[in-house]
Scaffold this active site. Structure first.
Site, short mmCIF file in Angstrom:
data_model
loop_
_atom_site.label_atom_id
_atom_site.label_comp_id
_atom_site.label_asym_id
_atom_site.label_seq_id
_atom_site.Cartn_x
_atom_site.Cartn_y
_atom_site.Cartn_z
N LYS B 74 14.46 4.89 -21.70
CA LYS B 74 14.42 6.22 -21.06
C LYS B 74 13.00 6.75 -21.07
CE LYS B 74 16.83 10.69 -21.35
NZ LYS B 74 17.79 11.50 -22.15
N SER B 149 21.52 13.41 -19.52
CA SER B 149 20.26 13.21 -18.85
C SER B 149 19.80 11.75 -18.83
CB SER B 149 19.18 14.06 -19.51
OG SER B 149 19.04 13.69 -20.85
N SER B 173 23.73 13.55 -23.80
CA SER B 173 22.97 12.86 -22.76
C SER B 173 22.99 11.35 -22.80
CB SER B 173 21.52 13.34 -22.77
OG SER B 173 21.45 14.67 -22.28
#
Lengths: 106, 471
Positions: B74, B149, B173
């Site tokens: 990420k 996210s 997330s």
């Protein structure tokens, strides 16, 4: 009554806009009038939702800032030299020799 | 190919890390444009790293537990060889001068970092629609969000662009995107995994966690990245068990709590049915289902959306254009530079949360909002502590719905925030939580179930999850 409600609603919207403008200043954000109105509208709805917490009596409750009970650990103050300073300064928008260049303060 | 298979084939010499890496890179090159899972890719860097692993193996190195495994990261986790932008304009093409501890540990284990994945800007979002690089599409249905996210990380695993990925979880997330994309992901106990090198959103809630195709792969990655780190004073100085050791122990004798508050009005009927069927399946395997209550559940969302933005407003104060990232170059004074840089650099959701966070911490409002929320956090945490006196784990849905359509909730932030209703309490209480698939709805969209465990008891929820997965 309807007129009073509309006046009150407009008053609350103006108060919210003033509050948002104030905190935007604190947070070093520059908002246009259109953005201010948009964020004030969104914030008002969300802050109103926060008031749900007032249903709870928390007068005798200790706040929890961290979910795990850990005392801040200490370590030896050992110096470790970071040798790749260039990797940091490469990312700086503007340098003047070893100094970071920024616009004047005042 | 499953992660374990890649490792076995690499260590036996059947495949080379450069071959594996090239295959995944080719697939990404062909298909990523449609999904938009990755934001930073560099074939040369990846192949160079893969070659280094080959050299280690050739020199006799046998203990690489992730030998040749391509892992996507990420874009809020610092990497020296790829930019770290948090999907924000304000970090421009920032390249970190150091690797996050989790990156260091993955590389030491022989993993190959395949690229950086798309995300909601600064991890603020539940749909991966708030990214400076555009939205991520759900590989299961490209008209739908992958969740957020860590949407890019989840989509990358679901689309087989990598064997596993890392995400971060502050209010769900990792778990929400795993649920929406039909994969497995675990948020560990707060402090289990070092946050050194994770760009901070809300420091008392953030945790890095792995996403993978199955429970065992997730546990293997967890083994590698967990553990105390002197660079993160919030990382727990406790031993790390082998998270794969108890996977096949079954669930006989375990007590699984079913909280009434997570199965109430607002939960999609198909999601409810799938999760309850999963509970019944576990009961047939010998687990005891126990009805419990977590009475302060309904207060979790407002509590979180006071605390997280408050912490974020402080953590994002560093983005001022001075030392790195985007800077407004036309400003005549420092103050003007701060304001223009931040206003132009941050997207609308981040700006909204900074405003909310600053408001709840400001003079005259701190006690009424922030301090109040911290006290409600205590109540939510206490609910779980009481429940865990009676049960070993708690089973819930991950989300009230399956993946929603792109654009469906972007006009109403509060509607979006309510997507996190079942995942947030786990972060507030610092507990471990795992998400795994438990069915599909009539449109074929994945449904996810969540297991939450006691502090530092990832082993039990992995064990229950693995048992269910193998049925």
């Amino acid at each position: 009554m309807l007129v009073n409600f509309i006046i009150l609603e407009d008053y609350m919207k103006e108060e919210t806009k003033k509050a948002v403008a104030h905190v935007a200043g604190l947070a070093k954000l520059k908002l246009t009038e259109e953005q201010l109105a948009k964020y004030a509208g969104q914030a008002e709805k969300i802050i109103d939702y926060f008031h749900k917490l007032n249903k709870l009596d928390t007068s005798k409750i200790t706040p929890t800032a961290h979910a795990i009970d850990v005392v801040s650990p200490l370590r030896n103050d050992d110096v470790e030299i970071f040798k790749e300073i260039n990797l940091i300064t490469n990312e700086t928008p503007e340098m003047d020799g070893p100094f970071i260049q920024v616009p004047k303060v005042i | 190919m499953a992660l374990k298979e890649i490792v076995q084939n690499t260590l036996s010499g059947k495949i080379k890390p450069t071959q594996t890496a090239q295959e995944y890179l080719d697939k990404i090159a062909e298909q990523n444009a449609e999904i938009n899972a990755f934001v930073h890719l560099d074939q040369n860097t990846v192949l160079k790293d893969a070659l280094e692993i080959e050299k280690k193996l050739a020199s006799g190195e046998k203990s690489l537990s992730l030998a040749g495994v391509p892992v996507a990261i990420k874009d809020n986790i610092c990497t020296k060889n790829f930019p770290t932008t948090c999907a924000s304009k304000i970090l421009g093409h920032y390249v970190s001068p150091y690797n996050a501890t989790v990156i260091k540990r993955l590389k030491e284990a022989g993993a190959v970092i395949i690229g950086k994945t798309n995300m909601d800007e600064f991890a603020m979002g539940s749909s991966n629609e708030h990214s400076a690089y555009g939205p991520v599409k759900n590989p299961v249905d490209t008209e739908r969000t992958p969740g957020g996210s860590s949407g890019g990380s989840a989509a990358a695993v679901a689309a087989d662009f990598c064997a596993a990925s890392l995400g971060s979880d502050t209010g769900g997330s990792i778990r929400l995107p795993a649920s929406f994309c039909g994969i497995v992901a675990i948020k560990p106990t707060y402090g289990r995994i070092s946050r050194y090198g994770l760009v901070a959103f809300a420091s008392s809630l953030d945790q890095i966690g792995p996403l993978a195709k199955n429970v065992e792969d997730t546990a293997i990655i967890l083994n590698v990245i967990s553990g105390h780190d002197k660079n993160d004073s919030t990382s727990l100085n406790v031993s790390v068990p082998d998270f794969t050791a108890d996977l096949n122990k079954g669930v006989a004798g375990l007590k699984i709590g079913i909280p009434a508050e997570y199965f109430a009005e607002g939960l999609d009927e198909e999601v409810k049915e799938a999760v309850m069927n999963a509970a019944t399946s576990l009961e047939k395997e010998g687990a005891e289902l126990v009805n419990i209550n977590l009475p302060h559940t309904e207060y979790a969302v407002p509590t979180y959306y006071i605390i997280a933005p408050a912490e974020a407003s402080a953590n994002l104060a560093r983005y001022d254009g001075v030392r790195y990232g985007f800077r407004d170059s036309a400003s005549k004074t420092l103050s003007e530079m701060y304001k223009k840089t931040r206003s132009e650099g941050f997207g609308p959701e981040v700006t909204l949360r900074i405003i909310l966070g600053t408001f709840v911490l400001s003079s005259g409002y701190y006690d009424a909002y922030y301090n109040k929320a911290l006290k409600v956090r205590t109540l939510i945490r206490n609910d779980f502590m009481e429940a865990f006196k009676k049960v070993d784990a708690v089973l819930t849905p991950v989300s009230p719905t399956t993946a929603f359509k792109i654009g469906e909730k972007t006009d109403d932030p509060l509607k979006m925030y309510l997507s996190d209703i079942f995942t947030i309490p786990c972060n507030l209480a610092g507990l471990p939580g795992i998400a795994l698939p438990c069915g599909k709805d009539r449109s074929g969209l994945p449904i996810g179930m969540q297991l939450m465990g006691k502090h530092l008891d990832e082993a039990t929820i992995l064990r229950i999850a693995n048992c269910y997965e193998k049925l």
